[in-house]
Enzyme design. Structure first.
Site, PDB file in Angstrom:
ATOM      1  N   PHE A   1       0.854  -1.195   0.000  1.00 34.54           N
ATOM      2  CA  PHE A   1       0.000   0.000   0.000  1.00 34.54           C
ATOM      3  C   PHE A   1       0.884   1.237   0.000  1.00 34.54           C
ATOM      4  O   PHE A   1       1.727   1.396   0.871  1.00 34.54           O
ATOM      5  CB  PHE A   1      -0.931   0.048   1.216  1.00 34.54           C
ATOM      6  CG  PHE A   1      -1.798   1.277   1.210  1.00 34.54           C
ATOM      7  CD1 PHE A   1      -2.929   1.347   0.404  1.00 34.54           C
ATOM      8  CD2 PHE A   1      -1.460   2.408   1.956  1.00 34.54           C
ATOM      9  CE1 PHE A   1      -3.715   2.500   0.356  1.00 34.54           C
ATOM     10  CE2 PHE A   1      -2.240   3.559   1.913  1.00 34.54           C
ATOM     11  CZ  PHE A   1      -3.372   3.602   1.109  1.00 34.54           C
TER      12      PHE A   1
ATOM     13  N   ASP B   1       9.269   2.548   1.546  1.00 30.36           N
ATOM     14  CA  ASP B   1       8.117   3.270   2.084  1.00 30.36           C
ATOM     15  C   ASP B   1       8.066   2.989   3.587  1.00 30.36           C
ATOM     16  O   ASP B   1       7.648   1.911   4.008  1.00 30.36           O
ATOM     17  CB  ASP B   1       6.838   2.789   1.382  1.00 30.36           C
ATOM     18  CG  ASP B   1       5.590   3.501   1.889  1.00 30.36           C
ATOM     19  OD1 ASP B   1       5.669   4.188   2.926  1.00 30.36           O
ATOM     20  OD2 ASP B   1       4.523   3.357   1.238  1.00 30.36           O
TER      21      ASP B   1
ATOM     22  N   LYS C   1       3.158   9.825   8.313  1.00 33.01           N
ATOM     23  CA  LYS C   1       2.374   9.514   9.521  1.00 33.01           C
ATOM     24  C   LYS C   1       2.938  10.047  10.849  1.00 33.01           C
ATOM     25  O   LYS C   1       2.482  11.060  11.336  1.00 33.01           O
ATOM     26  CB  LYS C   1       2.114   8.014   9.577  1.00 33.01           C
ATOM     27  CG  LYS C   1       1.121   7.573   8.479  1.00 33.01           C
ATOM     28  CD  LYS C   1       0.517   6.214   8.744  1.00 33.01           C
ATOM     29  CE  LYS C   1      -0.683   5.929   7.863  1.00 33.01           C
ATOM     30  NZ  LYS C   1      -0.397   5.276   6.596  1.00 33.01           N
TER      31      LYS C   1
HETATM   32  C1  PLP Z   1      -0.711   5.475   5.186  1.00 31.64           C
HETATM   33  C2  PLP Z   1       0.297   5.015   4.228  1.00 31.64           C
HETATM   34  C3  PLP Z   1       0.516   5.698   3.025  1.00 31.64           C
HETATM   35  C4  PLP Z   1      -0.339   6.866   2.588  1.00 31.64           C
HETATM   36  O1  PLP Z   1      -0.207   7.944   3.457  1.00 31.64           O
HETATM   37  P1  PLP Z   1      -1.272   9.153   3.359  1.00 31.64           P
HETATM   38  O2  PLP Z   1      -0.734  10.158   4.331  1.00 31.64           O
HETATM   39  O3  PLP Z   1      -2.581   8.587   3.758  1.00 31.64           O
HETATM   40  O4  PLP Z   1      -1.265   9.625   1.974  1.00 31.64           O
HETATM   41  C5  PLP Z   1       1.526   5.260   2.198  1.00 31.64           C
HETATM   42  N1  PLP Z   1       2.279   4.216   2.532  1.00 31.64           N
HETATM   43  C6  PLP Z   1       2.108   3.527   3.672  1.00 31.64           C
HETATM   44  C7  PLP Z   1       2.995   2.385   3.993  1.00 31.64           C
HETATM   45  C8  PLP Z   1       1.097   3.899   4.548  1.00 31.64           C
HETATM   46  O5  PLP Z   1       0.905   3.199   5.674  1.00 31.64           O
END
Ligand code: PLP
Length: 400
Positions: A135, A222, A251
């Site tokens: 994701f 990521d 986050k």
């Molecule tokens: C939450 C998340 C995203 C997206 O972040 P947003 O601030 O909602 O755009 C991307 N990668 C990972 C691994 C995430 O947990």
């Protein structure tokens, strides 16, 4: 107990199936709803409220910043950007930072770096290797990088230029790129979050690092969910003793104030030239103050050690209690990023836990996800388990 009437929001776009509560204020790991009911927060706004709610060191710093300067545009120097960048560089061993506002924006910047490298090399169709069950966000490029057909649905055509491979499988990766001369990067989460709390194996991280070195690709991670101390190290990849070329953060970086960052090492940091990338809000003085104070408080209060120690305790307690239930397939995670996998879909648990005063999430349909704030104590971890266990037992006793 009588159920409260469903909260209605006829003017808000219908993008979430929400829990039927509205939160009003918080303190530490507690939050209260608009009816005055108290909850134990084991979700932290999805790994965002690093320092819990209303942290006594963060609140006055943000109040001071709001009274001084909230925003001023990247037309001007923002001194906080260099201060936060220095910290991120120091903790990661990488060299340069671009600030943005969210996870998808950090990932979008990472993907643009990979495209820019391909364009600079004269590639016609540069490709990025991404993983199944990944994701990466909801923009067109990041949803295309995401490995979940439900997130693709309704948004075709996807952005091209991705090669999807199985996660944690170096041979599968090598096979998928055979006959692909224009690969520029491999991009994945160190711990798949939305995918169900699946960590990349240490060995896999090291193998991908070696492959990227051998083929002159960027290793892009990521760490939007698993970074910023959540696993007990600043960044989850550090457990493998490697460094990526690009890392996306968001986050937990601003403890609730929206901040994203893409951190790059020497192979990628010079790819963007003036005019190649930008953002209006990114790195504004309020966001930078939030990130700076978050980084400072994590150090000052030794929250990495706390995340590691309390995280291990929590994992043990969960294994000893929930782990003993027949319906619990696995209890896994690192630090304060923990998944409890059941043998059945369990999204209904989210509302049932909230009804019992506990905030959790369920991801990948059958994985209870726990992401408590880094300030959690052992006593609070014990309380979390005590509250979660009967909720899960009740749920399992319901007819399927
Ligand atoms: C939450 C998340 C995203 C997206 O972040 P947003 O601030 O909602 O755009 C991307 N990668 C990972 C691994 C995430 O947990």
């Amino acid at each position: 107990m009588s159920q409260p009437a469903p909260l209605a929001e006829p003017h808000v776009m219908n993008t979430y199936g929400r829990v039927n509560i509205a939160l009003a204020h918080g303190k530490g790991l507690r939050v209260w709803d608009t009816q005055g009911r108290e909850y134990f927060d084991a979700l932290s706004g999805i790994a965002v409220n690093t320092l819990g709610h209303a942290h006594p060191k963060l609140v006055p710093a943000l109040q001071e910043q709001v009274a001084q300067l909230i925003h001023c545009s990247n037309y001007y120097h923002v001194p906080g950007q260099e201060l936060v960048a220095q910290k991120l560089v120091q903790h990661s061993g990488l060299s340069n930072v671009f600030f943005c506002n969210s996870g998808l924006e950090a990932n979008e910047a990472a993907l643009k770096l990979a495209r820019k490298l391909g364009n600079d090399r004269g590639y016609k169709h540069p490709k990025v290797v991404v993983c199944e069950h990944a994701f990466h966000g909801r923009s067109l490029a990041t949803l295309s990088a995401t490995g979940n057909p439900k997130i693709h649905a309704g948004f075709f055509p996807l952005v091209e230029g991705f090669i999807r491979v199985p996660f944690n499988d170096i041979e599968g990766l090598k096979k998928a790129v055979e006959g692909e001369p224009e690969v520029t990067a491999v991009f994945f989460e160190v711990i798949q979050g939305e995918g169900g709390i699946h960590p990349a194996r240490i060995e896999y991280l090291q193998q991908v690092r070696a492959l990227c070195d051998e083929r002159d690709w960027l290793m892009m991670l990521d760490e939007v969910q698993c970074g910023m101390g959540r696993t007990g190290k600043w960044f989850a990849h550090q457990w493998a003793g490697i460094q990526p070329d690009v890392m996306a953060l968001a986050k937990g970086l601003g403890s609730g104030v929206p901040v994203g960052a893409v951190v790059a090492g020497p192979k990628a940091a010079g790819l963007f030239q003036p005019g190649n990338h930008g953002t209006t809000f990114g790195g504004n003085p309020l966001a930078m103050r939030a990130a700076l104070e978050t980084l400072r408080i994590i150090e000052e209060d030794q929250l990495l050690a706390n995340a590691q120690r309390v995280g291990e305790h929590l994992l043990q307690r969960l294994r000893a209690t929930l782990g003993a239930l027949d319906a619990v397939v696995d209890v896994r995670g690192q630090g304060l990023m923990i998944g409890v996998e059941l043998d059945r879909p369990c999204a209904a648990l989210i509302q049932q836990a909230a009804d019992a005063g506990l905030l959790i999430s369920v991801t990948a349909e059958r994985v209870i996800r726990l992401l408590p704030a880094l300030i959690i104590t052992e006593a609070e971890a014990d309380e979390l388990v005590q509250r979660l266990l009967p909720v899960v037992q009740n749920f399992l006793a319901q007819p399927r």
